[in-house]
Write a protein that holds these residues in place. Sequence first.
Motif, mmCIF file in Angstrom:
data_model
loop_
_atom_site.group_PDB
_atom_site.id
_atom_site.type_symbol
_atom_site.label_atom_id
_atom_site.label_comp_id
_atom_site.label_asym_id
_atom_site.label_seq_id
_atom_site.Cartn_x
_atom_site.Cartn_y
_atom_site.Cartn_z
ATOM 1 N N UNK A 62 0.828 -1.214 0.000
ATOM 2 C CA UNK A 62 0.000 0.000 0.000
ATOM 3 C C UNK A 62 0.859 1.259 0.000
ATOM 4 N N UNK A 63 1.997 1.215 0.690
ATOM 5 C CA UNK A 63 2.869 2.391 0.780
ATOM 6 C C UNK A 63 3.597 2.664 -0.533
ATOM 7 N N UNK A 64 4.036 1.610 -1.221
ATOM 8 C CA UNK A 64 4.852 1.805 -2.422
ATOM 9 C C UNK A 64 4.021 2.025 -3.685
ATOM 10 N N UNK A 65 2.699 1.788 -3.622
ATOM 11 C CA UNK A 65 1.847 1.989 -4.800
ATOM 12 C C UNK A 65 1.820 3.474 -5.142
ATOM 13 N N UNK A 66 2.148 3.845 -6.372
ATOM 14 C CA UNK A 66 2.166 5.271 -6.734
ATOM 15 C C UNK A 66 0.761 5.879 -6.764
ATOM 16 N N UNK A 67 0.707 7.188 -6.558
ATOM 17 C CA UNK A 67 -0.580 7.879 -6.575
ATOM 18 C C UNK A 67 -1.340 7.630 -7.869
ATOM 19 N N UNK A 68 -0.636 7.529 -8.975
ATOM 20 C CA UNK A 68 -1.281 7.323 -10.265
ATOM 21 C C UNK A 68 -2.041 6.012 -10.378
ATOM 22 N N UNK A 69 -1.790 5.068 -9.467
ATOM 23 C CA UNK A 69 -2.523 3.802 -9.454
ATOM 24 C C UNK A 69 -3.839 3.912 -8.681
ATOM 25 N N UNK A 70 -4.141 5.090 -8.193
ATOM 26 C CA UNK A 70 -5.358 5.318 -7.408
ATOM 27 C C UNK A 70 -6.341 6.159 -8.213
ATOM 28 N N UNK A 71 -7.601 6.116 -7.814
ATOM 29 C CA UNK A 71 -8.609 6.973 -8.441
ATOM 30 C C UNK A 71 -8.421 8.411 -7.998
ATOM 31 N N UNK A 72 -8.066 8.584 -6.712
ATOM 32 C CA UNK A 72 -8.002 9.901 -6.100
ATOM 33 C C UNK A 72 -7.031 9.860 -4.930
ATOM 34 N N UNK A 73 -6.364 10.979 -4.683
ATOM 35 C CA UNK A 73 -5.482 11.096 -3.520
ATOM 36 C C UNK A 73 -5.550 12.520 -2.974
ATOM 37 N N UNK A 80 -8.386 3.733 -3.927
ATOM 38 C CA UNK A 80 -8.059 2.795 -5.008
ATOM 39 C C UNK A 80 -9.350 2.203 -5.559
ATOM 40 N N UNK A 81 -9.405 1.987 -6.853
ATOM 41 C CA UNK A 81 -10.550 1.333 -7.468
ATOM 42 C C UNK A 81 -10.207 -0.100 -7.812
ATOM 43 N N UNK A 118 -16.621 9.301 0.503
ATOM 44 C CA UNK A 118 -16.439 8.226 -0.480
ATOM 45 C C UNK A 118 -17.795 7.638 -0.867
ATOM 46 N N UNK A 119 -18.675 7.430 0.104
ATOM 47 C CA UNK A 119 -19.993 6.890 -0.237
ATOM 48 C C UNK A 119 -20.733 7.822 -1.190
ATOM 49 N N UNK A 120 -20.694 9.123 -0.912
ATOM 50 C CA UNK A 120 -21.349 10.072 -1.826
ATOM 51 C C UNK A 120 -20.744 9.978 -3.226
ATOM 52 N N UNK A 121 -19.428 9.841 -3.308
ATOM 53 C CA UNK A 121 -18.760 9.731 -4.610
ATOM 54 C C UNK A 121 -19.175 8.449 -5.324
ATOM 55 N N UNK A 122 -19.243 7.351 -4.603
ATOM 56 C CA UNK A 122 -19.652 6.073 -5.210
ATOM 57 C C UNK A 122 -21.081 6.173 -5.727
ATOM 58 N N UNK A 123 -21.932 6.868 -5.011
ATOM 59 C CA UNK A 123 -23.332 6.991 -5.428
ATOM 60 C C UNK A 123 -23.496 7.811 -6.712
ATOM 61 N N UNK A 124 -22.472 8.588 -7.119
ATOM 62 C CA UNK A 124 -22.574 9.331 -8.374
ATOM 63 C C UNK A 124 -22.609 8.399 -9.578
ATOM 64 N N UNK A 184 -16.367 8.587 -9.906
ATOM 65 C CA UNK A 184 -15.995 8.550 -8.493
ATOM 66 C C UNK A 184 -14.821 9.491 -8.232
ATOM 67 N N UNK A 185 -13.796 9.426 -9.079
ATOM 68 C CA UNK A 185 -12.615 10.280 -8.900
ATOM 69 C C UNK A 185 -12.988 11.761 -8.992
ATOM 70 N N UNK A 186 -13.831 12.121 -9.962
ATOM 71 C CA UNK A 186 -14.233 13.522 -10.121
ATOM 72 C C UNK A 186 -15.034 13.996 -8.921
ATOM 73 N N UNK A 187 -15.927 13.142 -8.398
ATOM 74 C CA UNK A 187 -16.709 13.530 -7.224
ATOM 75 C C UNK A 187 -15.826 13.729 -6.002
ATOM 76 N N UNK A 188 -14.815 12.895 -5.859
ATOM 77 C CA UNK A 188 -13.883 13.061 -4.730
ATOM 78 C C UNK A 188 -13.096 14.355 -4.883
ATOM 79 N N UNK A 189 -12.609 14.638 -6.089
ATOM 80 C CA UNK A 189 -11.761 15.814 -6.322
ATOM 81 C C UNK A 189 -12.538 17.114 -6.182
ATOM 82 N N UNK A 190 -13.852 17.053 -6.338
ATOM 83 C CA UNK A 190 -14.667 18.267 -6.212
ATOM 84 C C UNK A 190 -14.501 18.903 -4.831
ATOM 85 N N UNK A 191 -14.229 18.084 -3.823
ATOM 86 C CA UNK A 191 -14.054 18.588 -2.458
ATOM 87 C C UNK A 191 -12.581 18.651 -2.052
ATOM 88 N N UNK A 192 -11.667 18.583 -3.031
ATOM 89 C CA UNK A 192 -10.232 18.662 -2.754
ATOM 90 C C UNK A 192 -9.523 17.390 -3.149
#
Length: 197
Positions: A62-73, A80-81, A118-124, A184-192
């Motif tokens: 989990x620590x070595x996985x790059x940010x680009x492998x995640x939906x949002x950081x 992670x998706x 995260x739940x709100x983002x998933x519901x989008x 999901x990623x866009x909904x998360x990023x909307x709040x930062x």
Amino acid sequence: MTEPSAYVRRLPIGEPIPFSADGIPMWETFPFEGELRVRELEPPVLPEPPRNGEHGPDGCEACVRPDGDHLWTDEHWRLQGIRAALPAVVVLVPRGHHDLLDLPAERAAELGGMLQRVERAVRTVGGIGRVHVNKYGDGGAHLHLFLFARPEGMLQLRGSNLALWDDVLPPQSEEAWAGSARLIAAAMAKDGGTAHV
């Protein structure tokens, strides 16, 4: 611990275990039918083998996985998706190498709000009846919380068997999953934070 606990010593290890008449296999939400039997319990393994990341962040997947492998950081959390059969399966992890027991007070205070976010983002994604939150932790020493989206109207998929249904339903196409991941990623990023898909 090198000796089994009193609880483990009372278990019927190596013996047949009958199904309870009102146990999970009898529930209408259980995804299997027909001839089933309970596996025999194997003897305990003590001490338990170390989990991934048990000895710190060096070598922790989990620590070595790059940010680009995640939906949002963001500064403290990563999402992670997982391509799955369900409409969405995501995993929330703290950026720092912590399990739930040693999660710093600041991150622990954020956790409830982050799970709501995260739940709100998933519901989008749309068509989601419920979002289930699960914590296991047997495979890795880095806190990871799974969020499973149950499709709206699919009452047979309710409850604790949702993860089993994810294993047996037909997987989504790559295109469908990619579309959900972007939402999901866009909904998360909307709040930062930063969307990576």
